[in-house]
Design an enzyme around this catalytic site. Sequence first.
Site, short mmCIF file in Angstrom:
data_model
loop_
_atom_site.label_atom_id
_atom_site.label_comp_id
_atom_site.label_asym_id
_atom_site.label_seq_id
_atom_site.Cartn_x
_atom_site.Cartn_y
_atom_site.Cartn_z
N PHE A 121 -12.78 1.52 13.00
CA PHE A 121 -11.68 2.08 12.26
C PHE A 121 -12.14 3.83 12.30
CE2 PHE A 121 -9.15 0.14 8.26
CZ PHE A 121 -8.83 -0.86 9.29
N GLN A 243 -3.90 9.07 -1.31
CA GLN A 243 -3.43 9.02 0.23
C GLN A 243 -2.28 9.32 1.03
OE1 GLN A 243 -5.66 5.52 2.24
NE2 GLN A 243 -7.19 7.53 3.07
N HIS A 245 -0.38 6.81 4.27
CA HIS A 245 -1.13 6.27 4.77
C HIS A 245 -0.29 7.18 6.27
CE1 HIS A 245 -2.23 2.68 8.09
NE2 HIS A 245 -3.18 2.45 7.14
N LEU A 255 3.23 -0.67 5.31
CA LEU A 255 1.84 -0.97 5.87
C LEU A 255 2.35 -1.10 7.64
CD1 LEU A 255 -0.73 0.13 6.17
CD2 LEU A 255 -1.09 -1.91 5.00
N GLU A 258 -4.76 0.26 10.30
CA GLU A 258 -4.91 1.20 10.91
C GLU A 258 -5.62 0.97 11.83
OE1 GLU A 258 -6.95 4.88 8.74
OE2 GLU A 258 -9.10 3.83 9.39
N ARG A 289 -7.84 9.35 7.35
CA ARG A 289 -6.62 8.99 7.48
C ARG A 289 -5.76 10.79 7.26
NH1 ARG A 289 -6.46 3.67 4.13
NH2 ARG A 289 -7.16 2.50 6.06
N HIS A 356 -0.24 5.82 -0.17
CA HIS A 356 -1.00 4.20 0.51
C HIS A 356 -1.57 3.69 -0.79
CE1 HIS A 356 -2.20 0.91 2.44
NE2 HIS A 356 -3.58 1.65 2.42
N ARG A 401 -10.43 8.04 0.57
CA ARG A 401 -10.87 7.01 1.16
C ARG A 401 -10.25 7.03 2.33
NH1 ARG A 401 -8.65 1.80 2.30
NH2 ARG A 401 -6.65 2.33 1.77
#
Lengths: 590, 236
Positions: A121, A243, A245, A255, A258, A289, A356, A401
């Site tokens: 990730f 955040q 995304h 969504l 990732e 991100r 997000h 995050r």
Amino acid sequence: MSNLRSLTFDAIIVGGGGSGLRAALELAKSGKKTAVLSKVFPTRSHTVSAQGGITCAIASSDPNDDWRWHMYDTVKGGDYIADQDAAEYMCSEGPKAVFELEHMGLPFSRFDNGRIYQRPFGGQSKNFGEGGQAARTCAAADRTGHALLHTLYQNNLKNNTTFLNEWYAVDLVKNANGDVVGCIAMCIETGEVVHVKSKATVLATGGAGRIYASTTNALINTGDGIGMALRAGFPMQDMEMWQFHPTGIYGAGTLVTEGCRGEGGYLINKDGERFMERYAPNAKDLAGRDVVARSMVMEILEGRGCGEKGDHVFLKLDHLGEEVLGKRLPGIVELSKTFAHVDPAKDPIPVVPTCHYMMGGIPTNIHGQAITQDENGKDHIVNGLFACGEAACVSVHGANRLGGNSLLDLVVFGRAAGMFIEGALNEGIEYLDASESDIDSAMKRITRWNESEGGESIPELKAELQDIMQTSFGVFREEKNMQEGVKKLEALRGRIANAHLPDKSNAFNTARVEALELDNLMEVAEATAIAALERKESRGAHSRYDYPDRDDVNWLKHSLYFPATKELKQRDVNFKPKTVDTFEPKVRTY
Amino acid sequence: MSNLQVSVYRYNPETDSAPYMQEFQVDTKGRDLMVLDVLHLMKEQDSGLAYRRSCREGVCGSDGMNMNGKNGLACITPLSDVVKNNKLILRPLPGLPVIRDMVVDMGLFYKQYERIQPYLQNDTPAPAIERLQSPEERDKLDGLYECILCACCSTSCPSFWWNPDKFVGPAGLLQSYRFLADSRDTATRERLTSLEDPFSVFRCRGIMNCVAVCPKGLNPTRAIGKIREMLLADAT
């Protein structure tokens, strides 16, 4: 007033998502009289939408993996305003919490050796950033949140947790000393309003992505706990940190994990160029991100966006082949067919950065105890009030995050809050009962809506709020635009205070729920706006044209927004982990 | 194209003595919206219209409903899939008591889910790490664990309509088999024993409405067949 029926519990947990259910499980096992109060049936909570996985150094893909490397990534990912004692706790306790989930039955995907499957990730490294890309995100295909939430709900059934499903928490009840002693809640099915008395009130109400017009978040993510805490006068931390995304489906906002990039997918611009190679030469598409989202916006602004309007980019997955897509990313195949009319085995998915996750929230310590600050800048515990999950700001995510860290946050800190409350209840908690006037003040808001006779419509005001946030507080921010946004929000607050609830019926009145949610969106939006305007630097997800650099001299701090004065103060970041050396702030590159 | 004609089931227990169908004209601006988007537009016209929704992407299972005669999730059903002659008829999931408008009382459905003990049971001490499971063993859970409890299947099942208190129904049985099929679960015997009666499993007549409507493409009938096989093997 106060002819309200009351319900009494040792602990009331508001919210039936991952953190709420994990806290509840701990308390239910301890035999404490616990209830989960959720506005939706628990498995409808937004945790269910988490896809890619739960990041944790369980040393499955790499037997030498180390939680300290995960902690380093987390602190760096958060652009150094994550509290290092909290990140240390999360990363070191994480494996225990993940193995517990597996023992409860979570159907993780597996490696050939039978251990839990882990995928790479964004922002993950080995050996404190020196050892290349790590694969640390434990996954159940691309439905990890679903698997996790259902597993937790199932285990709460097993342990006979009391559920108040489809109940809506309206406001906190404070006693004369300012301790939180429960809340006012409404049964949605009947419209009955009750006083829920409790020695511990846990706000596990999740995020508030619905303050933006375009978001990956469920329709229920309206920041109810944040609104409740702000109205009760408690401060919020780091609310400017939202955040975006990188890969929300263009147009729909849904969504795309990732994990797609973890499995080898990558972003391309209209020329077919893998542009992340220019912005993050090492991590490329698996940079943080915030970095990827900004790079995408730069491509679009510089005329290399895709589509007729040039307002999105493409996520290319076809080279992974149908087998990998079917095995590792089956949900994404479904979602892109449904919402983008694209089969990712053949064509790229149009994507755009989409709101997000709320890094900020109710400041807490690692036990979930809510924290406030006095005039001298000293921390104090708020008696009776706890928070965990996205509603809380422990802070493990700092200014940005990392992917897969939210599910870990939920279970580690849900569990921690549960354990702490059990201990505190065993030692004995006594707070003064709420008086009638205390209860009346918590009833003010719902009474106002019930008595409203005219005024503007709720959906229109909500749409306006979302437009303001989208326009003035997006991926890139700038003083003048934000000032205008703050002004518009001020005006909107007055209009919402006079808005109209046309439907006053009692049975499953969803219009009333949406009215109450609108107040919460307003609280979250204003806290976000003022914090964003006041933080005069760029850090993590908070990126300003007018202050493009990180300013560690003035802003290596949490921001703390006080609702009564609408002032933004600062709070120290914890740089003192207990078992490892401090990670000193460095220039953040990927 | 003219406005979409939507006919929706209305019932408010406080004001209506009986349910009725209400007609709405919805301007879709020619877009192929999802049915849930159409409901939002209708709610802007009449804020009293009640329906459940949450994730709006087909994973939370809130907005199961009957659309032109077929159960499905409103949020992932495009108008082009269901609308005929510019007409859309929306009704709550069949067979469950209606609380208000499109909102049904899911109590019976959840009760049947709870009855099958939907949680892993393992009577051996847990190891310090995870319990190992081979990819092949894990593959057996695919097509089972993904259930979102939307109730589209059970409320399209005539056997469940007839005996919702005694027949577990396709959703509950799919989850029952999810645990029977899990190499980590040791309660197989007890699980099968609790299903032995003539109703719990054997009321399934293989009508397969459940398979036809499952928005996640799952196959409860196949799972029920597997449970039957296990029960029969267990009995011999």
